[in-house]
Write a protein that holds these residues in place. Structure first.
Motif, PDB file in Angstrom:
ATOM      1  N   GLY A 272       0.803  -1.214   0.000  1.00 27.63           N
ATOM      2  CA  GLY A 272       0.000   0.000   0.000  1.00 27.63           C
ATOM      3  C   GLY A 272       0.832   1.259   0.000  1.00 27.63           C
ATOM      4  O   GLY A 272       0.346   2.354   0.273  1.00 27.63           O
ATOM      5  N   ARG A 273       2.102   1.138  -0.326  1.00 32.24           N
ATOM      6  CA  ARG A 273       3.037   2.249  -0.406  1.00 32.24           C
ATOM      7  C   ARG A 273       4.275   1.741  -1.126  1.00 32.24           C
ATOM      8  O   ARG A 273       4.422   0.530  -1.337  1.00 32.24           O
ATOM      9  CB  ARG A 273       3.414   2.750   1.000  1.00 32.24           C
ATOM     10  CG  ARG A 273       3.927   1.631   1.906  1.00 32.24           C
ATOM     11  CD  ARG A 273       4.325   2.139   3.270  1.00 32.24           C
ATOM     12  NE  ARG A 273       3.296   2.898   3.938  1.00 32.24           N
ATOM     13  CZ  ARG A 273       2.269   2.365   4.605  1.00 32.24           C
ATOM     14  NH1 ARG A 273       2.158   1.041   4.671  1.00 32.24           N
ATOM     15  NH2 ARG A 273       1.386   3.116   5.190  1.00 32.24           N
ATOM     16  N   LEU A 274       5.165   2.636  -1.508  1.00 35.28           N
ATOM     17  CA  LEU A 274       6.422   2.235  -2.138  1.00 35.28           C
ATOM     18  C   LEU A 274       7.507   2.211  -1.083  1.00 35.28           C
ATOM     19  O   LEU A 274       7.788   3.216  -0.441  1.00 35.28           O
ATOM     20  CB  LEU A 274       6.785   3.226  -3.255  1.00 35.28           C
ATOM     21  CG  LEU A 274       8.063   2.917  -4.039  1.00 35.28           C
ATOM     22  CD1 LEU A 274       7.965   1.579  -4.761  1.00 35.28           C
ATOM     23  CD2 LEU A 274       8.346   4.036  -5.050  1.00 35.28           C
ATOM     24  N   ILE A 275       8.128   1.040  -0.881  1.00 34.72           N
ATOM     25  CA  ILE A 275       9.181   0.892   0.115  1.00 34.72           C
ATOM     26  C   ILE A 275      10.460   0.418  -0.573  1.00 34.72           C
ATOM     27  O   ILE A 275      10.441  -0.022  -1.723  1.00 34.72           O
ATOM     28  CB  ILE A 275       8.782  -0.110   1.221  1.00 34.72           C
ATOM     29  CG1 ILE A 275       8.613  -1.522   0.629  1.00 34.72           C
ATOM     30  CG2 ILE A 275       7.500   0.335   1.921  1.00 34.72           C
ATOM     31  CD1 ILE A 275       8.350  -2.586   1.673  1.00 34.72           C
ATOM     32  N   LEU A 276      11.566   0.514   0.157  1.00 32.87           N
ATOM     33  CA  LEU A 276      12.845   0.075  -0.384  1.00 32.87           C
ATOM     34  C   LEU A 276      12.857  -1.440  -0.599  1.00 32.87           C
ATOM     35  O   LEU A 276      12.366  -2.195   0.243  1.00 32.87           O
ATOM     36  CB  LEU A 276      13.982   0.466   0.563  1.00 32.87           C
ATOM     37  CG  LEU A 276      14.345   1.953   0.642  1.00 32.87           C
ATOM     38  CD1 LEU A 276      15.386   2.179   1.728  1.00 32.87           C
ATOM     39  CD2 LEU A 276      14.864   2.467  -0.699  1.00 32.87           C
ATOM     40  N   ASN A 277      13.409  -1.850  -1.739  1.00 29.78           N
ATOM     41  CA  ASN A 277      13.679  -3.276  -2.019  1.00 29.78           C
ATOM     42  C   ASN A 277      12.438  -4.153  -1.879  1.00 29.78           C
ATOM     43  O   ASN A 277      12.510  -5.281  -1.395  1.00 29.78           O
ATOM     44  CB  ASN A 277      14.789  -3.802  -1.096  1.00 29.78           C
ATOM     45  CG  ASN A 277      16.081  -3.019  -1.237  1.00 29.78           C
ATOM     46  OD1 ASN A 277      16.477  -2.676  -2.345  1.00 29.78           O
ATOM     47  ND2 ASN A 277      16.723  -2.723  -0.117  1.00 29.78           N
ATOM     48  N   PHE A 278      11.285  -3.643  -2.326  1.00 26.02           N
ATOM     49  CA  PHE A 278      10.066  -4.430  -2.180  1.00 26.02           C
ATOM     50  C   PHE A 278      10.061  -5.667  -3.086  1.00 26.02           C
ATOM     51  O   PHE A 278       9.336  -6.628  -2.825  1.00 26.02           O
ATOM     52  CB  PHE A 278       8.831  -3.568  -2.497  1.00 26.02           C
ATOM     53  CG  PHE A 278       8.692  -3.191  -3.952  1.00 26.02           C
ATOM     54  CD1 PHE A 278       8.057  -4.038  -4.846  1.00 26.02           C
ATOM     55  CD2 PHE A 278       9.198  -1.985  -4.427  1.00 26.02           C
ATOM     56  CE1 PHE A 278       7.936  -3.696  -6.190  1.00 26.02           C
ATOM     57  CE2 PHE A 278       9.084  -1.637  -5.761  1.00 26.02           C
ATOM     58  CZ  PHE A 278       8.446  -2.500  -6.644  1.00 26.02           C
ATOM     59  N   VAL A 279      10.886  -5.681  -4.146  1.00 23.00           N
ATOM     60  CA  VAL A 279      10.913  -6.837  -5.051  1.00 23.00           C
ATOM     61  C   VAL A 279      11.523  -8.048  -4.345  1.00 23.00           C
ATOM     62  O   VAL A 279      11.111  -9.199  -4.588  1.00 23.00           O
ATOM     63  CB  VAL A 279      11.692  -6.506  -6.334  1.00 23.00           C
ATOM     64  CG1 VAL A 279      11.598  -7.662  -7.331  1.00 23.00           C
ATOM     65  CG2 VAL A 279      11.152  -5.230  -6.979  1.00 23.00           C
ATOM     66  N   ALA A 280      12.497  -7.813  -3.490  1.00 20.17           N
ATOM     67  CA  ALA A 280      13.042  -8.841  -2.590  1.00 20.17           C
ATOM     68  C   ALA A 280      13.536 -10.092  -3.305  1.00 20.17           C
ATOM     69  O   ALA A 280      13.339 -11.208  -2.838  1.00 20.17           O
ATOM     70  CB  ALA A 280      11.994  -9.222  -1.537  1.00 20.17           C
ATOM     71  N   GLY A 281      14.161  -9.914  -4.482  1.00 21.71           N
ATOM     72  CA  GLY A 281      14.768 -11.048  -5.169  1.00 21.71           C
ATOM     73  C   GLY A 281      13.845 -11.831  -6.061  1.00 21.71           C
ATOM     74  O   GLY A 281      14.284 -12.807  -6.704  1.00 21.71           O
ATOM     75  N   ALA A 282      12.573 -11.457  -6.149  1.00 21.43           N
ATOM     76  CA  ALA A 282      11.630 -12.208  -6.982  1.00 21.43           C
ATOM     77  C   ALA A 282      12.053 -12.207  -8.454  1.00 21.43           C
ATOM     78  O   ALA A 282      11.844 -13.190  -9.171  1.00 21.43           O
ATOM     79  CB  ALA A 282      10.224 -11.621  -6.844  1.00 21.43           C
ATOM     80  N   GLY A 283      12.661 -11.103  -8.904  1.00 14.52           N
ATOM     81  CA  GLY A 283      13.097 -11.032 -10.295  1.00 14.52           C
ATOM     82  C   GLY A 283      14.177 -12.035 -10.618  1.00 14.52           C
ATOM     83  O   GLY A 283      14.203 -12.616 -11.716  1.00 14.52           O
ATOM     84  N   PHE A 284      15.066 -12.274  -9.666  1.00 16.50           N
ATOM     85  CA  PHE A 284      16.131 -13.250  -9.883  1.00 16.50           C
ATOM     86  C   PHE A 284      15.597 -14.678  -9.838  1.00 16.50           C
ATOM     87  O   PHE A 284      16.033 -15.540 -10.594  1.00 16.50           O
ATOM     88  CB  PHE A 284      17.239 -13.059  -8.847  1.00 16.50           C
ATOM     89  CG  PHE A 284      17.946 -11.738  -8.949  1.00 16.50           C
ATOM     90  CD1 PHE A 284      18.591 -11.376 -10.118  1.00 16.50           C
ATOM     91  CD2 PHE A 284      17.946 -10.848  -7.893  1.00 16.50           C
ATOM     92  CE1 PHE A 284      19.246 -10.150 -10.230  1.00 16.50           C
ATOM     93  CE2 PHE A 284      18.586  -9.619  -7.991  1.00 16.50           C
ATOM     94  CZ  PHE A 284      19.241  -9.276  -9.159  1.00 16.50           C
ATOM     95  N   VAL A 285      14.630 -14.933  -8.953  1.00 15.13           N
ATOM     96  CA  VAL A 285      13.999 -16.247  -8.913  1.00 15.13           C
ATOM     97  C   VAL A 285      13.292 -16.528 -10.243  1.00 15.13           C
ATOM     98  O   VAL A 285      13.238 -17.672 -10.701  1.00 15.13           O
ATOM     99  CB  VAL A 285      13.012 -16.346  -7.737  1.00 15.13           C
ATOM    100  CG1 VAL A 285      12.270 -17.682  -7.756  1.00 15.13           C
ATOM    101  CG2 VAL A 285      13.740 -16.187  -6.411  1.00 15.13           C
ATOM    102  N   GLY A 286      12.785 -15.474 -10.875  1.00  9.14           N
ATOM    103  CA  GLY A 286      12.116 -15.641 -12.157  1.00  9.14           C
ATOM    104  C   GLY A 286      13.000 -16.265 -13.216  1.00  9.14           C
ATOM    105  O   GLY A 286      12.512 -16.966 -14.117  1.00  9.14           O
TER     106      GLY A 286
END
Length: 365
Positions: A272-286
């Motif tokens: 519900g807001r933009l926070i630091l590092n919200f992706v948390a590695g999901a892109g690399f797992v992809g």
């Protein structure tokens, strides 16, 4: 001299990934056993944590949602002969697009805000992926190098934007202003009590739509045919009149737009807001998801569910078996990525030899 034969399709698509996962779990079991814990109990806790109750299953689907989008982003580029290693940065920058439109129209009903978030996030993610595509198409830069570097650029850029521009005055934590509840993507628990206390939201349904969309785009359209032609035989694509530069840039932009939906899931639906590092590695797992799923939407869906279960089940395991540290759980997850990604074809040659032996005529030398 040993004989190798091509593996049947079902072996290549289904059996080989399953064997790789089993091998990873066997080695992970040895790690668990080495600290005096029961590997079977550990597996039981992981399965229960991922699927045994509504909240845990909801978290599994939440992680699965992120991995589907990231896996599809890598898969789409792969069909055009490119390795997009940048979904992490593309999703991160897309979060800026999502929060900008959310704060501009804060208070708008989610039914109108949701499509706006998808469009804005998709445009930002597409732009961030388009640049490496342009550099390869027009300047000959290697797409792997540029997408990796753009991940680091995205981290620095977004860190500055969040902490120096979007952070409200008087707020201690590094985050943007919040999105009003009426504008946020609804959680599935609002419709199904099964998912109470879990963050899975309507973006999961968007991920299902994305799976069908990518299948239709790649295998049922002229664009998809041209994309696969370029990926398999660039020389033939050139003689067929396919513009490789235009195809590379377009495909990378679409790939970035898919990765951007990770931002919709997290910024618009969970945080519900933009926070630091919200992706948390999901892109690399992809990346691992795409390779394990053979860049096919069905495979991506199954691989994403597996990794979602590993993430949620790992948290349950850490809670239920204190003797197993968080570092050990990360090691087990890394083993699955190793055997299904980097070493995904390790068992291929033994299987080819085995099938060659079975198919050898009786009495043959």
């Amino acid at each position: 001299m040993s004989v190798r034969v091509p593996l049947p399709r079902w072996v290549d698509v289904a059996l080989l990934p399953v064997l790789n996962v089993v091998l990873a779990f066997l080695i992970g079991g040895l790690i668990v056993l080495s600290v005096g814990q029961n590997p079977l109990d550990a597996v039981g806790y992981m399965i229960y944590g991922a699927f045994g109750y509504g909240s845990g299953f909801g978290y599994t689907l939440y992680y699965t949602t992120d991995f589907i989008f990231a896996g599809l982003a890598v898969s789409l580029a792969f069909h055009a002969g490119m390795f997009n290693i940048g979904p992490e940065g593309q999703a991160y920058v897309a979060g800026l697009g999502v929060i900008i439109v959310a704060l501009l129209f804060n208070g708008l009903h989610w039914a109108l805000m949701f499509p706006l978030m998808i469009i804005a996030g998709g445009l930002f993610g597409a732009f961030w992926a388009f640049i490496p595509g342009y550099l390869q198409a027009k300047r000959g830069s290697h797409i792997v190098i540029t997408t990796i570097l753009f991940n680091f650029i995205a981290i620095s850029l977004m860190g500055y934007v969040i902490t120096k521009i979007l952070k409200p005055a008087g707020v201690d934590s590094d985050e943007s202003a919040p999105i009003q509840a009426i504008s946020r993507v609804p959680q599935l628990r609002e419709f199904l009590a099964l998912f109470k206390n879990s963050p899975v939201n309507l973006t999961f349904l968007l991920a299902i739509v994305a799976l069908f969309f990518v299948y239709w785009l790649v295998w049922r359209t002229k664009f998809g045919y041209a994309m696969r032609t370029l990926g398999r035989n660039p020389t033939a694509a050139r003689y067929a009149g396919i513009s490789s530069s235009r195809m590379i840039m377009t495909t990378m932009a679409l790939s970035g737009a898919l990765a951007a939906m990770v931002a919709v899931n997290n910024v618009g639906g969970v945080q519900g807001r933009l926070i630091l590092n919200f992706v948390a590695g999901a892109g690399f797992v992809g990346v691992a998801v795409a390779f394990m799923g053979k860049a096919h939407p069905v495979g991506v869906a199954l691989a994403s569910l597996l990794f979602g279960a590993l993430y949620q089940g790992g948290q349950e395991l850490a809670f239920s078996m204190p003797g197993i540290t968080r570092e050990m759980i990360v090691t087990i997850q890394a083993l699955v990525i190793l055997f299904t990604g980097a070493m995904g074809d390790m068992l291929r040659i033994p299987l080819e030899k085995l099938f060659a032996r079975w198919q050898r005529p009786a009495g043959g030398g």
